[in-house]
Scaffold this active site. Sequence first.
Site, PDB file in Angstrom:
ATOM      1  N   ARG A  31       1.911  14.675  13.536  1.00 58.37           N
ATOM      2  CA  ARG A  31       1.405  13.877  14.663  1.00 58.37           C
ATOM      3  C   ARG A  31       2.074  14.284  15.978  1.00 58.37           C
ATOM      4  NH1 ARG A  31       0.484   8.112  11.602  1.00 58.37           N
ATOM      5  NH2 ARG A  31      -1.750   8.397  11.388  1.00 58.37           N
ATOM      6  N   LYS A 202     -10.465   1.592  -3.566  1.00 63.17           N
ATOM      7  CA  LYS A 202     -11.348   0.415  -3.581  1.00 63.17           C
ATOM      8  C   LYS A 202     -12.694   0.631  -2.913  1.00 63.17           C
ATOM      9  CE  LYS A 202      -7.693  -3.027  -3.429  1.00 63.17           C
ATOM     10  NZ  LYS A 202      -7.010  -3.870  -2.443  1.00 63.17           N
ATOM     11  N   GLY A 358      -5.790  10.190   6.316  1.00 61.23           N
ATOM     12  CA  GLY A 358      -5.166   9.531   5.170  1.00 61.23           C
ATOM     13  C   GLY A 358      -4.854  10.462   4.015  1.00 61.23           C
ATOM     14  N   GLY A 381      -7.351   5.023   9.257  1.00 58.89           N
ATOM     15  CA  GLY A 381      -8.213   3.879   9.549  1.00 58.89           C
ATOM     16  C   GLY A 381      -9.120   4.136  10.744  1.00 58.89           C
TER      17      GLY A 381
HETATM   18  P1  AMP Z   1      -7.451   4.895  -0.184  1.00 56.96           P
HETATM   19  O1  AMP Z   1      -6.252   4.538   0.636  1.00 56.96           O
HETATM   20  O2  AMP Z   1      -8.436   3.814  -0.352  1.00 56.96           O
HETATM   21  O3  AMP Z   1      -8.085   6.211   0.243  1.00 56.96           O
HETATM   22  O4  AMP Z   1      -6.914   5.092  -1.658  1.00 56.96           O
HETATM   23  C1  AMP Z   1      -5.981   6.064  -1.977  1.00 56.96           C
HETATM   24  C2  AMP Z   1      -5.285   5.666  -3.215  1.00 56.96           C
HETATM   25  O5  AMP Z   1      -6.231   5.509  -4.255  1.00 56.96           O
HETATM   26  C3  AMP Z   1      -4.290   6.686  -3.689  1.00 56.96           C
HETATM   27  O6  AMP Z   1      -3.010   6.147  -3.604  1.00 56.96           O
HETATM   28  C4  AMP Z   1      -4.703   6.940  -5.145  1.00 56.96           C
HETATM   29  O7  AMP Z   1      -3.605   6.994  -6.017  1.00 56.96           O
HETATM   30  C5  AMP Z   1      -5.567   5.752  -5.460  1.00 56.96           C
HETATM   31  N1  AMP Z   1      -6.504   6.068  -6.550  1.00 56.96           N
HETATM   32  C6  AMP Z   1      -7.396   7.068  -6.620  1.00 56.96           C
HETATM   33  N2  AMP Z   1      -8.024   7.100  -7.790  1.00 56.96           N
HETATM   34  C7  AMP Z   1      -7.525   6.087  -8.523  1.00 56.96           C
HETATM   35  C8  AMP Z   1      -7.765   5.612  -9.847  1.00 56.96           C
HETATM   36  N3  AMP Z   1      -8.647   6.211 -10.626  1.00 56.96           N
HETATM   37  N4  AMP Z   1      -7.059   4.554 -10.279  1.00 56.96           N
HETATM   38  C9  AMP Z   1      -6.156   3.954  -9.461  1.00 56.96           C
HETATM   39  N5  AMP Z   1      -5.886   4.357  -8.204  1.00 56.96           N
HETATM   40  C10 AMP Z   1      -6.559   5.408  -7.731  1.00 56.96           C
END
Ligand code: AMP
Length: 400
Positions: A31, A202, A358, A381
């Site tokens: 950054r 999620k 991210g 974000g």
């Molecule tokens: P996000 O911040 O929503 O992009 O999510 C990223 C996070 O999702 C990372 O820390 C991953 O470890 C987690 N993640 C990805 N796939 C899975 C999975 N199959 N089960 C649990 N966590 C997951």
Amino acid sequence: MNINVSGKKVLVRVDFNVPLDKELNITDDTRIQRALPTINKLLAEGAAVILMSHLGRPQKKLNEDGTINVKKFTLRNIAPHLATLLNRPVQFAEDCIGENAKTKAASLLSGEVLLLENTRFHKGESKGDIAMAQSLASLADIYVNDAFGTAHRAHASTSVIAQYFDQSNKQFGLLMQSEITNADKVLHNPQKPLVAITGGAKVSDKLLLLEKLIDFADTVIIGGGMAYTFFKAQGGEIGNSICEEDKVDLALDLLELAKKKNTQLLLPVDNVAADDFSPTANSQIVDSMSIPNGWEGLDIGPESIDLFSKAIATAQTIIWNGPMGVFEFDKFAIGTNAIAQAVAGATSKGAFSLIGGGDSVSAIKKNGLADQVSFVSTGGGAMLEYLEGKELPGIKAIKS
Ligand code: AMP
């Protein structure tokens, strides 16, 4: 950037929110590096440059006695490295507003740099406090916002402050401008086919993004933890895999929307299931719709890698936001790594690829491919919200 800054004081909102280790060493200075072109340009054009940023969330991690943990969150931790990168001294003001900042800003000369203390040491920053914004604005003649990473926040230093400068005395920095230009390239008239890759934990976090992508992409790939809610929605057995039960209906709606919009929606066909959420868990490859009891999907399987990679290879434009699995564990990073390779491969054949901030950025970097994709965003974000089609407060404030 086209304002005449010679002999002027220019206040630049940068995003120096870099990760630090326990000894307070910077572990990734991306950054700071990405803000250098703006700072160097202003200095070369004869500006006195005042820099402000937040670092971490000091208000959420107060000392036991309720005071700010200055040692951990001070921007002093950044100053020596910044001075090295700029190859010139960096002065420091112990508070971003008040007499000390005013005096130091007033005596700052062309070609000199002053770094202000963490803007989030004041509660007013996150609240978009008017008095704080006015106080910051009083330090300079010109305001430049180069902090794309916090452009989705209507904070005192990122958005509210801009109203105290005439239209002719505020503008985007070079990083902010290139973030906007590259995101717009994908959002408006992208070269087709457009393949969007989504992943992460999620569905709820990415719902708006998925709706938007289904609307304008040719193919939407859904991997990572999000995918299991979709399997469940279609009657699959997902064992202990991560799932948002309350989003099952929404997942069905999204599948329906994709059909209506004639968008190809690709879900993993196989998965690497683990008997524990651990880097050393036992694993087996299982069909997406029948993950055994006691097992949880932590990565996409080899057939899915093949399916997704082939789709990515057809793309002229690629957006990637979110990992394919728990890539923090090497054993379950194979799918994410393969997707990183596929995106770099398509880019080398002429596709435009935007890595949307991210964890996908971490994955690209971990694979040493950051310079083999078209654009790596500094905003997690912020990029998510921009791609969702929202007007970001930090951008709106400069334009209006
Ligand atoms: P996000 O911040 O929503 O992009 O999510 C990223 C996070 O999702 C990372 O820390 C991953 O470890 C987690 N993640 C990805 N796939 C899975 C999975 N199959 N089960 C649990 N966590 C997951």
